[in-house]
Write an enzyme that holds these catalytic residues in place. Structure first.
Site, short mmCIF file in Angstrom:
data_model
loop_
_atom_site.label_atom_id
_atom_site.label_comp_id
_atom_site.label_asym_id
_atom_site.label_seq_id
_atom_site.Cartn_x
_atom_site.Cartn_y
_atom_site.Cartn_z
N ASN A 172 13.26 63.04 67.09
CA ASN A 172 14.33 63.90 67.63
C ASN A 172 14.52 65.14 66.77
O ASN A 172 14.71 66.24 67.30
CB ASN A 172 15.64 63.12 67.76
CG ASN A 172 15.69 62.32 69.05
OD1 ASN A 172 15.85 62.87 70.14
ND2 ASN A 172 15.53 61.01 68.94
N LYS B 219 26.80 50.71 57.15
CA LYS B 219 27.73 51.86 57.14
C LYS B 219 27.60 52.59 55.82
O LYS B 219 26.97 52.11 54.87
CB LYS B 219 29.17 51.41 57.38
CG LYS B 219 29.69 50.43 56.36
CD LYS B 219 31.13 50.05 56.69
CE LYS B 219 31.65 49.05 55.67
NZ LYS B 219 33.00 48.60 55.89
N MET C 272 21.00 55.30 61.10
CA MET C 272 21.34 53.92 61.45
C MET C 272 22.54 53.38 60.67
O MET C 272 22.64 52.19 60.44
CB MET C 272 20.11 53.02 61.28
CG MET C 272 18.92 53.48 62.12
SD MET C 272 19.32 53.81 63.86
CE MET C 272 19.24 52.16 64.50
N ARG C 273 23.42 54.27 60.27
CA ARG C 273 24.65 53.82 59.60
C ARG C 273 25.88 54.38 60.32
O ARG C 273 25.82 55.50 60.85
CB ARG C 273 24.70 54.32 58.16
CG ARG C 273 23.81 53.56 57.24
CD ARG C 273 23.87 54.13 55.85
NE ARG C 273 22.78 53.60 55.08
CZ ARG C 273 22.84 52.45 54.41
NH1 ARG C 273 23.95 51.75 54.40
NH2 ARG C 273 21.81 52.02 53.75
N HIS D 28 22.28 58.19 71.56
CA HIS D 28 22.22 56.73 71.64
C HIS D 28 21.24 56.35 72.76
O HIS D 28 21.33 56.88 73.86
CB HIS D 28 23.62 56.19 71.95
CG HIS D 28 23.66 54.70 72.00
ND1 HIS D 28 23.62 53.91 70.87
CD2 HIS D 28 23.68 53.85 73.05
CE1 HIS D 28 23.63 52.65 71.21
NE2 HIS D 28 23.67 52.58 72.54
C1 GAR Z 1 16.21 57.22 68.84
O1 GAR Z 1 15.70 56.59 69.98
C2 GAR Z 1 17.72 57.16 68.81
O2 GAR Z 1 18.28 57.18 70.08
C3 GAR Z 1 17.95 55.84 68.15
O3 GAR Z 1 16.97 55.77 67.14
C4 GAR Z 1 15.80 56.47 67.57
C5 GAR Z 1 15.39 57.41 66.46
O4 GAR Z 1 14.15 57.99 66.71
N1 GAR Z 1 19.26 55.78 67.60
C6 GAR Z 1 19.98 54.66 67.55
O5 GAR Z 1 19.57 53.58 67.94
C7 GAR Z 1 21.34 54.83 66.92
N2 GAR Z 1 22.13 53.65 67.11
P1 GAR Z 1 13.63 59.24 65.88
O6 GAR Z 1 13.83 58.91 64.40
O7 GAR Z 1 12.18 59.31 66.21
O8 GAR Z 1 14.39 60.45 66.29
#
Ligand code: GAR
Length: 209
Positions: free
Chosen positions: A15, A68, A95-96, A114
């Site tokens: 992302n 967290k 992820m926190r 999300h």
């Molecule tokens: C993404 O799919 C995002 O939506 C998810 O982690 C992935 C990160 O991908 N986020 C969560 O699950 C948050 N709770 P990336 O590091 O390749 O962007």
């Protein structure tokens, strides 16, 4: 002046890459720029991706908890973000759970992506939750971060169909295609002042993203 955006991530950073790519286009450069990246995970690929683009990137670990930020670490995050005059904090696979120190430092200016259609399947591995539950559509949601877990006002959503031969892996891949398209556009809309809040409803001038 381009909106100063900071990206926080714990993983691969795809992302981050799509946002960086979007705002490196000639006609988008003056809308937003990524000024810094922070990761909580040593060797997270997002750090390398940032450095390849000459974007300052730092590891600020957090050892007290698994899910967290403790307030000592969070204050370091805020200081680093302020050093770069950050105007918008973008969580991209971070992820926190972020807490008050950060949210109060950037009120209404922390957003998250999300991998599900909120308010369904909050929390971790949401694509797997959707698969296990057996829903036929899922997707992704960009929302303003509040003090709950995946509960903040929704800015944009994209739908992904789940077919019988899909697997956990293909569902997440399909969700990510949508994530990479929608997240930069949300940042652009914020930068252009198209996004306002009425109670918990996000109003989008010019229509949905
Ligand atoms: C993404 O799919 C995002 O939506 C998810 O982690 C992935 C990160 O991908 N986020 C969560 O699950 C948050 N709770 P990336 O590091 O390749 O962007």
């Amino acid at each position: 002046m381009a909106l100063k955006v900071a990206v926080l991530g714990s993983g691969s950073g795809t992302n981050f890459e799509s946002i960086a790519e979007y705002f490196s286009q000639e006609d988008k450069k003056n809308i937003a720029e990524i000024v810094c990246v922070i990761s909580d995970i040593p060797n997270a690929y997002i750090i390398e991706r940032a450095r390849k683009r000459n974007i300052p990137a730092v590891l600020i670990p957090c050892t007290a908890y698994k899910t967290k930020l403790d307030s000592e670490a969070e204050i370091k995050y805020v200081d680093y973000l302020k050093d770069y005059d950050t105007e918008l904090v973008v969580l991209a696979g971070f992820m926190r759970i972020v807490k008050d120190d950060l949210l109060l430092a950037f009120p209404g200016r922390v957003i998250n992506i999300h991998p599900a259609l909120l308010p369904s399947f909050r929390g971790l591995k949401s694509w797997q939750q959707a698969y296990d539950y057996g829903v036929k559509v899922t997707g992704c949601t960009v929302h303003i971060v509040d003090s709950g877990i995946d509960t903040g006002p929704i800015i944009a959503q994209r739908v992904v169909e789940i077919l019988s031969d899909d697997t956990n892996k293909t569902i997440h891949e399909n969700i990510q295609v949508e994530e990479h398209d929608v997240y930069p556009k949300v940042i652009e809309a914020i930068a252009l002042g198209r996004v306002t809040l009425e109670k918990r409803r996000v109003i989008l001038k010019g229509g949905n993203i």
